[in-house]
Design an enzyme around this catalytic site. Structure first.
Site, PDB file in Angstrom:
ATOM      1  N   ASP A  16       0.813  -1.217   0.000  1.00  0.00           N
ATOM      2  CA  ASP A  16       0.000   0.000   0.000  1.00  0.00           C
ATOM      3  C   ASP A  16       0.847   1.269   0.000  1.00  0.00           C
ATOM      4  O   ASP A  16       0.677   2.144  -0.845  1.00  0.00           O
ATOM      5  CB  ASP A  16      -0.943   0.008   1.202  1.00  0.00           C
ATOM      6  CG  ASP A  16      -2.090  -0.973   1.062  1.00  0.00           C
ATOM      7  OD1 ASP A  16      -1.878  -2.057   0.489  1.00  0.00           O
ATOM      8  OD2 ASP A  16      -3.198  -0.654   1.522  1.00  0.00           O
ATOM      9  N   ARG A  96       0.200   3.798  17.168  1.00  0.00           N
ATOM     10  CA  ARG A  96      -0.097   4.863  16.211  1.00  0.00           C
ATOM     11  C   ARG A  96       0.210   6.267  16.737  1.00  0.00           C
ATOM     12  O   ARG A  96       0.794   7.083  16.014  1.00  0.00           O
ATOM     13  CB  ARG A  96      -1.548   4.779  15.735  1.00  0.00           C
ATOM     14  CG  ARG A  96      -1.889   3.501  14.975  1.00  0.00           C
ATOM     15  CD  ARG A  96      -0.920   3.237  13.827  1.00  0.00           C
ATOM     16  NE  ARG A  96      -1.291   2.091  13.033  1.00  0.00           N
ATOM     17  CZ  ARG A  96      -0.545   1.020  12.850  1.00  0.00           C
ATOM     18  NH1 ARG A  96       0.644   0.933  13.440  1.00  0.00           N
ATOM     19  NH2 ARG A  96      -0.960   0.028  12.076  1.00  0.00           N
ATOM     20  N   ASP A 125      -7.383   3.250  12.429  1.00  0.00           N
ATOM     21  CA  ASP A 125      -6.045   3.814  12.299  1.00  0.00           C
ATOM     22  C   ASP A 125      -6.056   5.234  11.769  1.00  0.00           C
ATOM     23  O   ASP A 125      -5.254   6.075  12.191  1.00  0.00           O
ATOM     24  CB  ASP A 125      -5.180   2.936  11.387  1.00  0.00           C
ATOM     25  CG  ASP A 125      -4.433   1.867  12.161  1.00  0.00           C
ATOM     26  OD1 ASP A 125      -4.511   1.883  13.406  1.00  0.00           O
ATOM     27  OD2 ASP A 125      -3.776   1.029  11.534  1.00  0.00           O
TER      28      ASP A 125
END
Length: 272
Positions: A16, A96, A125
């Protein structure tokens, strides 16, 4: 830097974000890639750096955030006994914010107007990244490709990404036959997508990267003494061989190694 606007991309080296790196350049941005070392299992950071530079990144930052991750994020979670639904480790959600904090620091130092990430438009996320970034850098602009129609209409799935990667000479490890994604750090390794969407399907043995199969783990136990202060572990001692750790990161890594050797920490959670 050129006269182009600059974006700092949270880069993993995977399918990605490698495609996003090339796509951002197609849209006219200079791209700085940022990778956070939060204890990913088997991560080859230098290979990822080389890959990003070959794909056109202007700079690549690879920063070791493991100590900060343990002390400022994992330890408060230990204090709170924080588990999702009483069983699911919060490795992704804890990691994160520490990643976003460093990404913002780089963006401000490099004069970047934008940050970007590869989180999907339907998961948590994106919220974890973006709220952290906005809190620390209110003027920053976020490029979230998976929420941009031009991007998600072009890439309707991993097959389209694989085709794009092939067209642009982007080396990837994923294949249409094994398209699951992985998130790993000091706290956990988790997998999703592909055959794992079927609750009847068993995870393959090689997915258990941090724990040994209990069937082949040692018969002799390791006995650890862990000393706590104000809800935080401050010392671990192996009663058997006398090994002792007191620094937060060393202590955490040692407990991970011992537990993993004995097959402790495996879980399967299906969300349907």
């Amino acid at each position: 830097m050129s006269g182009k606007e600059t974006v700092v991309l949270a880069y993993s080296g995977g399918l990605d974000t490698s495609c996003i790196l090339v796509w951002l350049q197609e849209k006219g941005y200079d791209v700085i890639c940022f990778m956070a070392d939060v204890g990913q299992v088997g991560e080859d950071f230098e290979a990822a750096r080389e890959k990003a530079l070959k794909l056109g990144a202007k700079k690549v930052f690879i920063n070791d955030l493991r100590k900060e991750f343990v002390e400022d994020f994992i330890w408060p979670g230990v204090q709170a006994n924080a588990l999702y639904e009483d069983r699911y480790q919060l490795g992704t959600s804890f990691a994160r914010p520490v990643i976003a904090k460093e990404q913002v620091k780089i963006a401000m130092a490099e004069g970047a107007q934008y940050i970007s990430h590869g989180a999907t438009g339907k998961g948590n996320d994106q919220i974890r990244f973006e709220l952290s970034c906005y809190a620390l850098y209110p003027k920053v602009k976020v490029i979230a490709p998976w929420r941009i129609p031009e991007f998600f209409e072009r890439f309707k799935g991993r097959t389209d990404l694989m085709e794009y990667a092939k067209e642009h000479n982007i080396p990837v490890s994923a294949t249409p036959k094994s398209p699951w994604s992985m998130d790993a750090n000091l706290m956990h390794v988790s997998f999703e997508a592909g055959i794992l969407e079927d609750p009847k399907a068993e995870a393959s043995a090689d997915m258990y990267m941090m724990t040994k199969d209990p069937m082949t783990s040692p018969d002799k136990p390791d006995i650890l003494e862990i000393e706590f202060k104000s809800g935080l572990p401050i010392r671990v001692k192996n009663v058997g061989d006398g090994t002792e750790k007191t620094e937060a990161l060393d202590l955490y890594l040692y407990c991970n190694d011992i537990a993993g050797k004995h097959g402790v920490g495996r879980d399967r959670k299906s969300v349907v």
